[in-house]
Scaffold this active site. Structure first.
Site, PDB file in Angstrom:
ATOM      1  CG  ASP A 107      -1.733  -1.265   1.364  1.00 54.29           C
ATOM      2  OD1 ASP A 107      -2.063  -1.873   0.339  1.00 54.29           O
ATOM      3  OD2 ASP A 107      -2.020  -1.660   2.504  1.00 54.29           O
ATOM      4  CD  GLU A 120      -9.062  -2.539  -1.735  1.00 53.17           C
ATOM      5  OE1 GLU A 120      -9.632  -2.656  -0.644  1.00 53.17           O
ATOM      6  OE2 GLU A 120      -8.323  -3.422  -2.227  1.00 53.17           O
TER       7      GLU A 120
END
Length: 525
Positions: free
Chosen positions: A30, A187
């Site tokens: 991420d 997302e």
């Protein structure tokens, strides 16, 4: 194209026109990146580990050195023992605005939630968290418009204005563009102003093999958004490329005006379906713009180097002798690191660990480790059980770990695989310090068949003359995400199971795939 080199944070500069991907190896998923002048800063998820949110610095987007952790104080990060594996700290966004660094992140553990920390120096110290209770989704993003409004966009994909200094939301959240109709898990949104348009970059398809990156644009930050006709702009699903699960990306404009994407991906190994053991890692890809849309270049193990000069950074030392007055930023503990569980001064030149939980099965185990960053490596430590029991472990979670433990006049190797705990070997040793060894043996190139393991893990005792007595060899697939589930990768380190255990040093050495220990190897009878 040159043969890929082993990639680590702080690797040497490119000399053959290529660099090795991943640019930050091991469990660093991420990624979120920002540039300030000629300097780049990057933050990653940390899940159930403390300290949280590792922070890296680079001058060229390829060579990265960890300069700290954003959440390095107990008052900033509360991960109670009830925090499940792969919960905790998810998906930060790192930005620089109005002379400050801003980081927004979500702690999905009980009592966590979304919060913002700030700093004038990214190496720290970072502020205590400012809670943003109006954000109920993960993967929050921050973006400022020309009027000074701060927009927070999060998984779903939803958006609301906030006051980042107080955490107050302004108005009601509204739904934005959420990718392809019916796509799984929209997302990881990031919002950018480029020219006359606002661009909304998202991940979709889930963080497994179907992962993808898509983008849309609008003339205002709150939409309406028009999707790119070439979506997804990046995915490796349905391919046989060595890097898979590509997604959760962030864009950055370099100082020379070129554009780049950082993203997560995995390197599965072994037979089918392929097992990735290091977790999701940070990769780099070039970006060009065509007809107002970004076009992402190939993501491969060996990449064409940027046009600017390389800026190599000092690599972290292979060996830690625990002579400093604090632990370096790469050292991790599980959920917390209470002051009474460890010491660098009780026995100067040694790391002292005092047991809390009785084993690696316990959520409050006393553990200090580091991410495994290479497909093949050797880890050794000098351990003095001092009447207690402890040693070295390769950990994925409480239900999936391999351990070599000294104490009670013996060294033993244990394997925890789900509900099964097995003691695989026990060998008597003299009282006093003992050198324990773990080797991770990646597969040799071309050594493949359908049931092939991704790697082998070898556990042994090293003698003073360098001779290694191997006690056990274990299949690495059982310490992989495909077997254990979750979002993390392997961490290798030291632990105390009972009493007090001292560690004189630990070294971590990358190895070439298929190679074994440097000294003679003897299989234990």
């Amino acid at each position: 194209m040159a043969r890929p080199r082993a990639a680590t944070a702080g690797a040497s500069g490119w000399t053959d026109g290529t660099f090795a991907n991943p640019v930050i190896a091991g469990m660093h998923p991420d990624p979120s990146v920002c540039r300030v002048g000629d300097d780049y800063y990057l933050a990653c998820s940390s899940f159930e580990y403390f300290p949280g949110v590792p922070l890296f610095h680079s001058r060229d987007l390829v060579h990265w050195a960890q300069i700290g952790n954003v959440l390095d104080r107990p008052g900033q990060l509360d991960l109670p023992p009830t925090t499940p594996p792969s919960a905790g700290v998810y998906a930060p966004t790192l930005r620089h605005h109005d002379g400050r660094f801003w980081l927004i992140v979500t702690n999905v553990a009980d009592g966590g939630g979304t919060f913002i920390c700030t700093a004038t120096d990214p190496a720290g110290a970072w502020s205590d968290p400012v809670r943003v209770p109006g954000i109920v989704g993960i993967d929050p993003d921050l973006a400022w418009d020309d009027e000074g409004n701060c927009w927070c966009t999060y998984a779903g994909i939803e958006q609301v204005r906030i006051d980042p200094r107080t955490g107050e939301t302004i108005g009601r959240p509204h739904r934005l563009w959420s990718g392809a109709p019916g796509a799984q898990a929209p997302e990881a949104p990031h919002l950018y102003r480029v020219g006359d348009h606002w661009y909304l970059l998202i991940a979709e398809g889930g963080t497994e093999r179907g992962h993808a990156v898509s983008i849309a644009r609008a003339t205002a930050p709150d939409g309406p958004y028009e999707p790119c006709p070439a979506n997804p702009v990046l995915t490796h699903r349905g391919t046989n490329r060595p890097i898979q699960n590509t997604g959760h990306a962030d864009l950055v404009e370099a100082a020379d005006g070129s554009w780049w994407m950082v993203l997560l991906g995995v390197r599965p190994g072994g037979g089918t379906p392929g097992w990735h053991v290091l977790g999701r890692e940070t990769f780099l890809a070039p970006v060009t713009w065509t007809d107002g849309w970004p076009v992402v270049g190939a993501v491969t193990p060996a990449m064409t180097a940027p046009s600017w000069p390389a800026h190599p950074l000092p690599a972290p030392p292979v060996r830690d002798d625990f002579d400093a007055d604090r632990l370096g930023p790469r050292w991790l503990s599980v959920r917390s690191r209470p002051a009474d569980s460890w010491s660098l001064t009780e026995r100067p030149g040694w790391l002292t660990l005092r047991a809390r939980g009785a084993s690696l099965d316990a959520p409050d185990v006393t553990f200090v480790g580091r991410r495994q960053q290479h497909l093949s490596c050797r880890v050794r430590a000098r351990v003095d059980p001092a009447g207690g029991r402890g040693g070295l472990a390769v950990r994925l979670d409480e239900r999936h770990h391999y351990d070599i433990e000294a104490g009670d006049g013996a060294v033993r190797v244990d394997a925890r695989l789900g509900s099964v705990l097995s003691t695989l070997a026990v060998r008597p040793v003299p009282a006093g310090p003992v050198s324990l060894l773990i080797e991770v043996l990646g597969p040799s190139p071309g050594d493949w068949y359908a049931g092939k393991e991704p790697d082998l893990l070898r556990f042994g005792v090293e003698q003073a003359d360098g001779t290694v007595t191997v006690l056990a060899e274990l299949d690495g697939r059982y310490l992989s995400t495909e077997v254990a589930g979750g979002f993390t990768g392997r961490v290798i380190g030291m632990y105390a199971a009972t009493g007090t255990v001292h560690f004189d040093w630990l070294d971590y050495e990358p190895r070439n795939p298929g190679t074994g220990s440097g000294g003679d190897t003897v299989l234990a009878p």
